[in-house]
Motif scaffolding. Structure first.
Motif, short mmCIF file in Angstrom:
data_model
loop_
_atom_site.label_atom_id
_atom_site.label_comp_id
_atom_site.label_asym_id
_atom_site.label_seq_id
_atom_site.Cartn_x
_atom_site.Cartn_y
_atom_site.Cartn_z
N MET A 30 -36.60 19.78 71.72
CA MET A 30 -35.49 20.72 71.09
C MET A 30 -35.58 20.16 69.47
O MET A 30 -35.56 19.07 69.06
CB MET A 30 -34.44 20.49 71.35
CG MET A 30 -32.87 21.12 70.75
SD MET A 30 -31.61 21.09 71.53
CE MET A 30 -30.51 21.91 70.17
N LEU A 31 -35.84 21.36 68.72
CA LEU A 31 -36.05 21.24 67.35
C LEU A 31 -34.31 20.74 66.70
O LEU A 31 -33.46 21.20 67.20
CB LEU A 31 -36.47 22.45 66.39
CG LEU A 31 -37.67 22.99 66.84
CD1 LEU A 31 -38.13 24.00 66.12
CD2 LEU A 31 -38.87 21.75 66.55
N SER A 32 -34.80 19.91 66.01
CA SER A 32 -33.38 19.43 65.11
C SER A 32 -32.40 20.82 64.35
O SER A 32 -33.27 21.24 63.41
CB SER A 32 -33.43 18.15 64.15
OG SER A 32 -32.34 17.97 63.43
N THR A 33 -31.48 20.82 64.47
CA THR A 33 -30.45 21.74 63.70
C THR A 33 -29.73 20.80 62.66
O THR A 33 -28.60 21.61 62.18
CB THR A 33 -29.75 22.54 64.37
OG1 THR A 33 -28.75 22.06 65.50
CG2 THR A 33 -30.73 23.59 65.16
N ARG A 34 -29.86 19.66 62.73
CA ARG A 34 -29.12 18.90 61.85
C ARG A 34 -29.17 19.00 60.47
O ARG A 34 -30.23 18.99 59.87
CB ARG A 34 -29.05 17.34 62.19
CG ARG A 34 -28.17 16.52 61.22
CD ARG A 34 -28.34 14.84 61.58
NE ARG A 34 -28.07 14.57 62.61
CZ ARG A 34 -28.26 13.12 63.08
NH1 ARG A 34 -28.61 12.29 62.19
NH2 ARG A 34 -27.84 12.73 64.17
N VAL A 35 -28.06 19.48 59.58
CA VAL A 35 -28.42 19.65 58.11
C VAL A 35 -28.14 18.08 57.43
O VAL A 35 -28.87 17.84 56.49
CB VAL A 35 -27.35 20.52 57.64
CG1 VAL A 35 -27.33 20.66 56.05
CG2 VAL A 35 -27.44 21.99 58.29
N PHE A 36 -27.21 17.44 57.92
CA PHE A 36 -26.95 16.09 57.27
C PHE A 36 -27.91 15.26 57.68
O PHE A 36 -28.14 14.79 58.76
CB PHE A 36 -25.52 15.69 57.80
CG PHE A 36 -25.24 14.50 57.06
CD1 PHE A 36 -24.75 14.25 55.85
CD2 PHE A 36 -25.41 13.11 57.95
CE1 PHE A 36 -24.32 13.07 55.28
CE2 PHE A 36 -24.94 11.75 57.34
CZ PHE A 36 -24.45 11.79 56.05
N ARG A 37 -28.90 14.98 56.61
CA ARG A 37 -29.83 14.02 56.86
C ARG A 37 -30.37 13.29 55.68
O ARG A 37 -31.30 13.50 54.97
CB ARG A 37 -31.15 14.59 57.41
CG ARG A 37 -32.08 13.73 57.96
CD ARG A 37 -33.39 14.51 58.41
NE ARG A 37 -33.16 15.15 59.60
CZ ARG A 37 -34.11 15.69 60.55
NH1 ARG A 37 -35.25 15.34 60.28
NH2 ARG A 37 -33.70 16.35 61.51
N MET B 163 -41.46 14.50 61.40
CA MET B 163 -40.23 14.01 61.47
C MET B 163 -39.66 13.95 62.79
O MET B 163 -39.46 14.87 63.50
CB MET B 163 -39.21 14.45 60.58
CG MET B 163 -39.76 14.78 59.11
SD MET B 163 -38.90 15.84 57.93
CE MET B 163 -37.47 15.03 57.91
N ALA B 164 -38.99 12.64 63.16
CA ALA B 164 -38.51 12.41 64.50
C ALA B 164 -37.06 13.19 64.50
O ALA B 164 -36.29 13.53 63.41
CB ALA B 164 -38.09 11.01 64.65
N THR B 165 -36.65 13.84 65.53
CA THR B 165 -35.65 14.58 65.78
C THR B 165 -34.34 13.44 66.04
O THR B 165 -34.66 12.98 67.22
CB THR B 165 -35.78 15.49 66.97
OG1 THR B 165 -36.76 16.61 66.79
CG2 THR B 165 -34.41 16.40 67.22
N PRO B 166 -33.40 13.67 65.20
CA PRO B 166 -32.40 12.66 65.41
C PRO B 166 -31.63 13.13 66.74
O PRO B 166 -31.45 14.30 67.07
CB PRO B 166 -31.45 13.06 64.17
CG PRO B 166 -32.30 13.68 62.90
CD PRO B 166 -33.20 14.55 63.96
N ALA B 167 -30.91 12.05 67.35
CA ALA B 167 -30.36 12.26 68.41
C ALA B 167 -29.04 13.13 68.25
O ALA B 167 -28.42 13.25 67.13
CB ALA B 167 -29.94 10.90 69.05
N ALA C 210 -31.71 5.49 56.04
CA ALA C 210 -30.38 6.08 56.14
C ALA C 210 -30.31 6.89 57.37
O ALA C 210 -29.11 7.72 57.39
CB ALA C 210 -30.28 6.91 54.82
N GLY C 211 -31.07 6.99 58.10
CA GLY C 211 -30.88 7.80 59.30
C GLY C 211 -31.59 7.12 60.80
O GLY C 211 -32.29 7.45 61.43
N ASP C 212 -30.99 5.91 60.97
CA ASP C 212 -31.21 4.99 62.22
C ASP C 212 -32.80 4.79 62.31
O ASP C 212 -33.44 4.68 63.36
CB ASP C 212 -30.72 5.85 63.52
CG ASP C 212 -29.39 6.08 63.36
OD1 ASP C 212 -28.64 5.18 62.93
OD2 ASP C 212 -28.75 7.18 63.78
N ASP C 213 -33.43 4.52 61.25
CA ASP C 213 -34.68 4.46 61.00
C ASP C 213 -35.71 5.23 61.80
O ASP C 213 -36.67 5.08 62.39
CB ASP C 213 -35.02 2.77 61.77
CG ASP C 213 -34.67 1.67 60.89
OD1 ASP C 213 -34.27 2.06 59.53
OD2 ASP C 213 -34.46 0.72 61.41
#
Length: 276
Positions: A1-8, A272-276, A215-218
């Motif tokens: 699933m592609l990330s929709t997180r804006v805060f990165r 780029m890895a997809t954040p959880a 800044a994003g869980d490595d």
């Protein structure tokens, strides 16, 4: 699933790998790097509007002139130096030397053919007499440093001056210029690296930056540059007061014609890895 997180928020660290394009060798780490940047230069081309008063543009095109990858390397290893100084790198194996010739003068250096000589034996070429290091010379990585008050050199000079005076009785001894003492040196040396600079064309490299976002869980952030033609370094700090030396590397990101397919970049790729 592609990330929709804006805060990165992003602060990357990681490892740079590289190899010359066309090489069958695996990619190798370049070492530490304190800066890695990609700069894009473009030209803006306008088509002016003349259909009405007031001006403005009716169309604009932005064309990329070049993409430049720049790095500030922390490890001045032989491979990095050779690539950025267009040099050929060779390795010299440990060995021994017999009868390395030189001429010794007070307060002067006799260079050895190889660096870091050990178990040094020095002889007078004319007499084959061994010259002791004590009170005469000091062994340095670059060769033998002869003392101003070397006893062996003083004795040799006095003998040569006497011979010169006998052959030139009408000349003033103050005009005598001693050419020095011919010596021969035996020694051992350890292996070392040699870089002959400005002896090859600018290398074209393949680079990968295997980054992690602190800044994003490595989270992994992997960037590939398919073809980068390196320029010569703009400066090499041989003495850097108060700070570690670095090696400034720069190259132009070129088109890779082997990358084919719809929506496949011929220049670079970022994953780029997809954040959880």
């Amino acid at each position: 699933m592609l990330s929709t997180r804006v805060f990165r928020p992003t602060m990357l660290a990681g490892i740079i790998y590289g190899r010359e394009v066309g090489s069958t060798q695996p990619m190798q780490q370049l070492g530490g790097c304190e800066e890695l940047t990609l700069a894009i230069d473009e030209t803006k081309i306008n088509q002016a509007n003349f259909e009405s008063s007031g001006g403005g543009n009716r169309a604009t095109v932005y064309r990329i002139n070049e993409m430049t990858l720049a790095a500030k390397l922390q490890d001045l290893n032989p491979i990095n130096i050779a690539r950025t100084l267009r040099g050929l790198h060779t390795e010299v194996a440990a060995s021994t030397v017999v009868d390395d010739l030189g001429t010794a003068l007070p307060g002067g250096l006799v260079r050895t053919a190889h660096i870091n000589p050990t178990t040094v034996v020095v002889r007078n070429v004319a007499t084959s007499a061994v010259i002791a290091a004590a009170a005469n010379y000091e062994v340095r990585p670059e060769g033998l440093w002869w003392f101003d008050d070397s006893a062996a050199l003083a004795t040799a000079r006095a003998a040569d001056l006497a011979t010169w005076e006998a052959a030139n009785p009408t000349l003033d001894p103050a005009d005598y210029e001693w050419p020095g003492l011919p010596i021969e040196m035996d020694y051992a040396y350890n292996g070392y690296d040699v870089i002959e600079t400005l002896t090859r064309a600018a290398p074209i490299m393949e680079f990968m930056f295997a980054g992690m976002n602190e800044a994003g869980d490595d989270a992994a952030s992997i960037t590939d540059f398919w073809r980068v033609q390196l320029s010569a370094t703009k400066g090499l700090n041989l003495i850097s007061a108060g700070s570690f030396s670095t090696l400034d590397v720069e190259g132009e990101v070129l088109k890779d014609p082997t990358k084919t397919g719809a929506a496949i970049s011929k220049y670079m790729r970022k994953r780029m890895a997809t954040p959880a």
